[in-house]
Scaffold this motif. Structure first.
Motif, PDB file in Angstrom:
ATOM      1  N   LYS A 314       0.810  -1.207   0.000  1.00  0.00           N
ATOM      2  CA  LYS A 314       0.000   0.000   0.000  1.00  0.00           C
ATOM      3  C   LYS A 314       0.850   1.265   0.000  1.00  0.00           C
ATOM      4  CE  LYS A 314      -4.020   2.010   2.288  1.00  0.00           C
ATOM      5  NZ  LYS A 314      -4.906   1.936   3.463  1.00  0.00           N
ATOM      6  N   GLN A 315       0.728   2.009  -1.101  1.00  0.00           N
ATOM      7  CA  GLN A 315       1.378   3.301  -1.241  1.00  0.00           C
ATOM      8  C   GLN A 315       0.358   4.259  -1.861  1.00  0.00           C
ATOM      9  OE1 GLN A 315       4.294   3.762   0.051  1.00  0.00           O
ATOM     10  NE2 GLN A 315       5.028   1.664   0.273  1.00  0.00           N
ATOM     11  N   LEU A 316       0.803   5.409  -2.320  1.00  0.00           N
ATOM     12  CA  LEU A 316      -0.119   6.406  -2.850  1.00  0.00           C
ATOM     13  C   LEU A 316      -0.876   5.909  -4.075  1.00  0.00           C
ATOM     14  CD1 LEU A 316       2.019   9.662  -2.467  1.00  0.00           C
ATOM     15  CD2 LEU A 316       0.099   8.916  -1.062  1.00  0.00           C
ATOM     16  N   LYS A 317      -0.189   5.164  -4.958  1.00  0.00           N
ATOM     17  CA  LYS A 317      -0.807   4.743  -6.208  1.00  0.00           C
ATOM     18  C   LYS A 317      -1.190   3.269  -6.217  1.00  0.00           C
ATOM     19  CE  LYS A 317       2.476   6.458  -8.893  1.00  0.00           C
ATOM     20  NZ  LYS A 317       3.208   6.859 -10.122  1.00  0.00           N
ATOM     21  N   LYS A 318      -1.350   2.655  -5.021  1.00  0.00           N
ATOM     22  CA  LYS A 318      -1.791   1.272  -4.865  1.00  0.00           C
ATOM     23  C   LYS A 318      -0.964   0.286  -5.689  1.00  0.00           C
ATOM     24  CE  LYS A 318      -6.558   2.682  -3.929  1.00  0.00           C
ATOM     25  NZ  LYS A 318      -7.985   2.571  -4.312  1.00  0.00           N
ATOM     26  N   PRO A 319       0.352   0.241  -5.468  1.00  0.00           N
ATOM     27  CA  PRO A 319       1.163  -0.721  -6.207  1.00  0.00           C
ATOM     28  C   PRO A 319       1.078  -2.113  -5.591  1.00  0.00           C
ATOM     29  CG  PRO A 319       2.546   0.496  -4.725  1.00  0.00           C
ATOM     30  CD  PRO A 319       1.162   1.075  -4.579  1.00  0.00           C
ATOM     31  N   PHE A 320       1.590  -3.080  -6.319  1.00  0.00           N
ATOM     32  CA  PHE A 320       1.766  -4.414  -5.761  1.00  0.00           C
ATOM     33  C   PHE A 320       3.074  -4.991  -6.279  1.00  0.00           C
ATOM     34  CE2 PHE A 320      -0.733  -5.051  -9.636  1.00  0.00           C
ATOM     35  CZ  PHE A 320      -0.081  -6.115 -10.273  1.00  0.00           C
ATOM     36  N   VAL A 321       3.637  -5.905  -5.498  1.00  0.00           N
ATOM     37  CA  VAL A 321       4.865  -6.587  -5.894  1.00  0.00           C
ATOM     38  C   VAL A 321       4.456  -7.768  -6.764  1.00  0.00           C
ATOM     39  CG1 VAL A 321       6.948  -7.752  -5.094  1.00  0.00           C
ATOM     40  CG2 VAL A 321       5.939  -5.916  -3.723  1.00  0.00           C
ATOM     41  N   PRO A 322       4.869  -7.824  -8.039  1.00  0.00           N
ATOM     42  CA  PRO A 322       4.399  -8.882  -8.937  1.00  0.00           C
ATOM     43  C   PRO A 322       4.917 -10.254  -8.538  1.00  0.00           C
ATOM     44  CG  PRO A 322       6.103  -7.571  -9.986  1.00  0.00           C
ATOM     45  CD  PRO A 322       5.774  -6.877  -8.714  1.00  0.00           C
ATOM     46  N   SER A 323       4.195 -11.269  -8.980  1.00  0.00           N
ATOM     47  CA  SER A 323       4.511 -12.644  -8.596  1.00  0.00           C
ATOM     48  C   SER A 323       5.892 -13.077  -9.073  1.00  0.00           C
ATOM     49  CB  SER A 323       3.441 -13.594  -9.142  1.00  0.00           C
ATOM     50  OG  SER A 323       3.273 -13.421 -10.541  1.00  0.00           O
ATOM     51  N   SER A 324       6.374 -12.541 -10.199  1.00  0.00           N
ATOM     52  CA  SER A 324       7.705 -12.910 -10.678  1.00  0.00           C
ATOM     53  C   SER A 324       8.771 -12.547  -9.652  1.00  0.00           C
ATOM     54  CB  SER A 324       7.996 -12.218 -12.011  1.00  0.00           C
ATOM     55  OG  SER A 324       7.885 -10.800 -11.883  1.00  0.00           O
ATOM     56  N   ILE A 325       8.592 -11.398  -8.981  1.00  0.00           N
ATOM     57  CA  ILE A 325       9.512 -10.989  -7.920  1.00  0.00           C
ATOM     58  C   ILE A 325       9.304 -11.848  -6.674  1.00  0.00           C
ATOM     59  CG2 ILE A 325      10.164  -9.093  -6.374  1.00  0.00           C
ATOM     60  CD1 ILE A 325      11.087  -8.575  -9.170  1.00  0.00           C
ATOM     61  N   LEU A 326       8.041 -12.090  -6.324  1.00  0.00           N
ATOM     62  CA  LEU A 326       7.738 -12.858  -5.117  1.00  0.00           C
ATOM     63  C   LEU A 326       8.321 -14.260  -5.181  1.00  0.00           C
ATOM     64  CD1 LEU A 326       3.985 -11.883  -4.527  1.00  0.00           C
ATOM     65  CD2 LEU A 326       5.981 -11.063  -3.261  1.00  0.00           C
ATOM     66  N   VAL A 327       8.170 -14.922  -6.325  1.00  0.00           N
ATOM     67  CA  VAL A 327       8.667 -16.293  -6.460  1.00  0.00           C
ATOM     68  C   VAL A 327      10.177 -16.332  -6.279  1.00  0.00           C
ATOM     69  CG1 VAL A 327       8.965 -18.208  -8.073  1.00  0.00           C
ATOM     70  CG2 VAL A 327       6.747 -17.076  -7.879  1.00  0.00           C
ATOM     71  N   ARG A 328      10.887 -15.372  -6.876  1.00  0.00           N
ATOM     72  CA  ARG A 328      12.343 -15.326  -6.722  1.00  0.00           C
ATOM     73  C   ARG A 328      12.745 -15.066  -5.274  1.00  0.00           C
ATOM     74  NH1 ARG A 328      13.464 -11.397 -11.941  1.00  0.00           N
ATOM     75  NH2 ARG A 328      12.668 -12.830 -13.533  1.00  0.00           N
ATOM     76  N   CYS A 329      12.020 -14.154  -4.629  1.00  0.00           N
ATOM     77  CA  CYS A 329      12.324 -13.851  -3.225  1.00  0.00           C
ATOM     78  C   CYS A 329      12.068 -15.060  -2.337  1.00  0.00           C
ATOM     79  CB  CYS A 329      11.487 -12.663  -2.759  1.00  0.00           C
ATOM     80  SG  CYS A 329      11.986 -11.069  -3.451  1.00  0.00           S
ATOM     81  N   LEU A 330      10.979 -15.772  -2.578  1.00  0.00           N
ATOM     82  CA  LEU A 330      10.663 -16.953  -1.775  1.00  0.00           C
ATOM     83  C   LEU A 330      11.725 -18.030  -1.964  1.00  0.00           C
ATOM     84  CD1 LEU A 330       6.786 -17.247  -2.245  1.00  0.00           C
ATOM     85  CD2 LEU A 330       8.036 -16.438  -0.242  1.00  0.00           C
ATOM     86  N   ASP A 331      12.178 -18.231  -3.192  1.00  0.00           N
ATOM     87  CA  ASP A 331      13.214 -19.229  -3.450  1.00  0.00           C
ATOM     88  C   ASP A 331      14.508 -18.872  -2.723  1.00  0.00           C
ATOM     89  OD1 ASP A 331      11.514 -20.698  -5.011  1.00  0.00           O
ATOM     90  OD2 ASP A 331      12.237 -19.888  -6.919  1.00  0.00           O
ATOM     91  N   LEU A 332      14.905 -17.607  -2.788  1.00  0.00           N
ATOM     92  CA  LEU A 332      16.126 -17.167  -2.115  1.00  0.00           C
ATOM     93  C   LEU A 332      16.016 -17.332  -0.607  1.00  0.00           C
ATOM     94  CD1 LEU A 332      16.940 -13.922  -4.154  1.00  0.00           C
ATOM     95  CD2 LEU A 332      18.315 -16.013  -4.082  1.00  0.00           C
ATOM     96  N   TRP A 333      14.873 -16.946  -0.050  1.00  0.00           N
ATOM     97  CA  TRP A 333      14.708 -17.031   1.391  1.00  0.00           C
ATOM     98  C   TRP A 333      14.698 -18.488   1.866  1.00  0.00           C
ATOM     99  CZ3 TRP A 333      10.666 -18.768   4.686  1.00  0.00           C
ATOM    100  CH2 TRP A 333      10.869 -18.442   6.038  1.00  0.00           C
ATOM    101  N   CYS A 334      14.034 -19.360   1.105  1.00  0.00           N
ATOM    102  CA  CYS A 334      13.990 -20.777   1.483  1.00  0.00           C
ATOM    103  C   CYS A 334      15.380 -21.416   1.410  1.00  0.00           C
ATOM    104  CB  CYS A 334      13.024 -21.531   0.577  1.00  0.00           C
ATOM    105  SG  CYS A 334      11.278 -21.135   0.870  1.00  0.00           S
ATOM    106  N   GLN A 335      16.208 -20.989   0.460  1.00  0.00           N
ATOM    107  CA  GLN A 335      17.529 -21.584   0.300  1.00  0.00           C
ATOM    108  C   GLN A 335      18.568 -20.992   1.239  1.00  0.00           C
ATOM    109  OE1 GLN A 335      19.068 -22.249  -3.740  1.00  0.00           O
ATOM    110  NE2 GLN A 335      17.025 -21.779  -4.542  1.00  0.00           N
ATOM    111  N   PHE A 336      18.522 -19.668   1.423  1.00  0.00           N
ATOM    112  CA  PHE A 336      19.599 -18.996   2.154  1.00  0.00           C
ATOM    113  C   PHE A 336      19.154 -18.299   3.437  1.00  0.00           C
ATOM    114  CE2 PHE A 336      20.525 -18.762  -2.454  1.00  0.00           C
ATOM    115  CZ  PHE A 336      21.611 -19.628  -2.485  1.00  0.00           C
ATOM    116  N   GLY A 337      17.833 -18.240   3.680  1.00  0.00           N
ATOM    117  CA  GLY A 337      17.357 -17.563   4.877  1.00  0.00           C
ATOM    118  C   GLY A 337      17.416 -16.054   4.779  1.00  0.00           C
ATOM    119  N   CYS A 338      17.673 -15.530   3.594  1.00  0.00           N
ATOM    120  CA  CYS A 338      17.692 -14.090   3.372  1.00  0.00           C
ATOM    121  C   CYS A 338      17.435 -13.827   1.895  1.00  0.00           C
ATOM    122  CB  CYS A 338      19.033 -13.477   3.800  1.00  0.00           C
ATOM    123  SG  CYS A 338      20.439 -14.066   2.828  1.00  0.00           S
TER     124      CYS A 338
END
Length: 362
Positions: A314-338
């Motif tokens: 939630k910001q001024l123009k109602k953005p969202f983080v797209p799934s392509s970014i989310l999937v990469r972030c989830l993979d990194l966090w699951c593998q490296f914890g960060c």
């Protein structure tokens, strides 16, 4: 009702007599199990007590009639409340309707959209935070994992949940402050709460992870591999009463502003002034505007297949983080914890989203 205060059901031989008869048989028999009593539903109809018009406005002239009427009416109200409790459909006639019920222009996609929303809704919960006993933030979140052995679930939400200071709208300055020791409460779908335990947060993508003790398996959503501009999507969230909120929109054809992260995509919702305005508490006052004021920060944006295409930031123009970014972030966090990220000191603008006039010149 006559002067003796009998209801129409009583005059016809039905009504409360059947309930009383059932009670007498229960006392006399003594062989009916408690489980059977709990499941017993009176078969008599619910009838509103009646009083003749000539006696209705003369309580002093007909005291016995009015006393009997008041007694019968109290029983009627109590019986009505018992019947309402038998059904999951609550007596909340003023609950704000969703766009999938009230927006006629969504008729061509209403059925698949309803199926998608109800499926994706099972993964959406609500969280609240506080610091030193003072409320900090409220938002939504998504289950992303559940572990059978430890009976714990992992929730993905926005880092705004633990953000204590936001001094400037320029995200690139990196001046936001976060408190990972904030007290986080997770509000579950069965009207219970659980303690949220901080795991990790990433400030660039505004993501945060919390561990929650939950005995029953939770539904983990599916993530779409891509999302494109102009696509029909639905923003899902939950209000303070845990009611599901659904907002239809499209992925906007728009580049992020100079102060915003370049990975943002935007949710465009066209207001309909012919619909009632909805308040924060989910009930309809007599005003017009359909922008339901639900704080769905951290909620999901889904497609017509019920797959997550983004996380609301939630910001001024109602953005969202797209799934392509989310999937990469989830993979990194699951593998490296960060979620490591290089800082190149550059900003990017998508040529694809520029005006065709500028594209042609390039």
């Amino acid at each position: 009702m006559t002067k003796r205060g009998r209801t129409r059901d009583e005059m016809g031989g039905a009504g409360e007599d059947q309930d009383d008869h059932a009670d007498e048989m229960t006392k006399a028999g003594g062989a009916v199990e408690e489980e059977e009593l709990a499941s017993f539903t009176p078969k008599s109809p619910i009838s509103r007590p009646y009083i003749p018009d000539d006696q209705l406005n003369a309580p002093t002239a007909y005291p016995e009639t009015h006393n009997a009427f008041n007694e019968a009416n109290a029983k009627y109200e109590a019986k009505l409340r018992r019947r309402y409790h038998l059904f999951t459909f609550s007596d909340e006639g003023n609950l704000a309707p969703s766009c999938l019920f009230s927006h006629e222009h969504l008729l061509p996609i209403r059925e698949p959209a309803k199926k998608a929303a109800l499926h994706a809704a099972k993964s959406i919960i609500r969280l609240s935070s506080s610091v030193g006993g003072k409320p900090l933030a409220d938002c939504c979140g998504l289950w992303i994992k559940w572990e059978e052995e430890s009976k714990t679930g992992i929730v993905l939400t926005t880092a705004h949940l633990i953000r204590t200071n936001h001094p400037t709208r320029n995200h690139w300055e990196g001046r936001d402050e976060y408190n990972h020791k904030a007290n986080v409460i997770v509000h579950l779908l069965d009207d219970t709460t659980a303690q949220g335990h901080y795991l990790y947060h990433q400030e660039h993508y505004d993501l945060a992870f919390f561990k929650v003790r939950v005995d029953e398996p939770v539904q983990v959503p599916s993530f779409s591999s891509s999302v494109h501009c102009g696509q029909d999507v639905f923003r899902l969230g939950r209000d303070d009463h845990m009611n599901l909120r659904i907002t239809h929109g499209r992925v906007e054809y728009l580049n992020p502003g100079r102060y915003e992260r370049h990975h943002y995509m935007y949710f465009f919702h066209e207001k309909n002034d012919d619909l009632p305005h909805q308040r924060n508490d989910g009930y309809l006052p007599r005003r017009k505007n359909d922008d339901y004021l639900c704080d769905d920060d951290g909620g999901s944006v889904i497609d017509l297949d019920g797959k997550v295409v983004g996380l609301v930031n939630k910001q001024l123009k109602k953005p969202f983080v797209p799934s392509s970014i989310l999937v990469r972030c989830l993979d990194l966090w699951c593998q490296f914890g960060c979620i490591p990220r290089l800082h190149l000191g550059m900003r990017f603008t998508s040529i694809r989203l520029l005006d065709p006039i500028h594209v042609e010149k390039m």
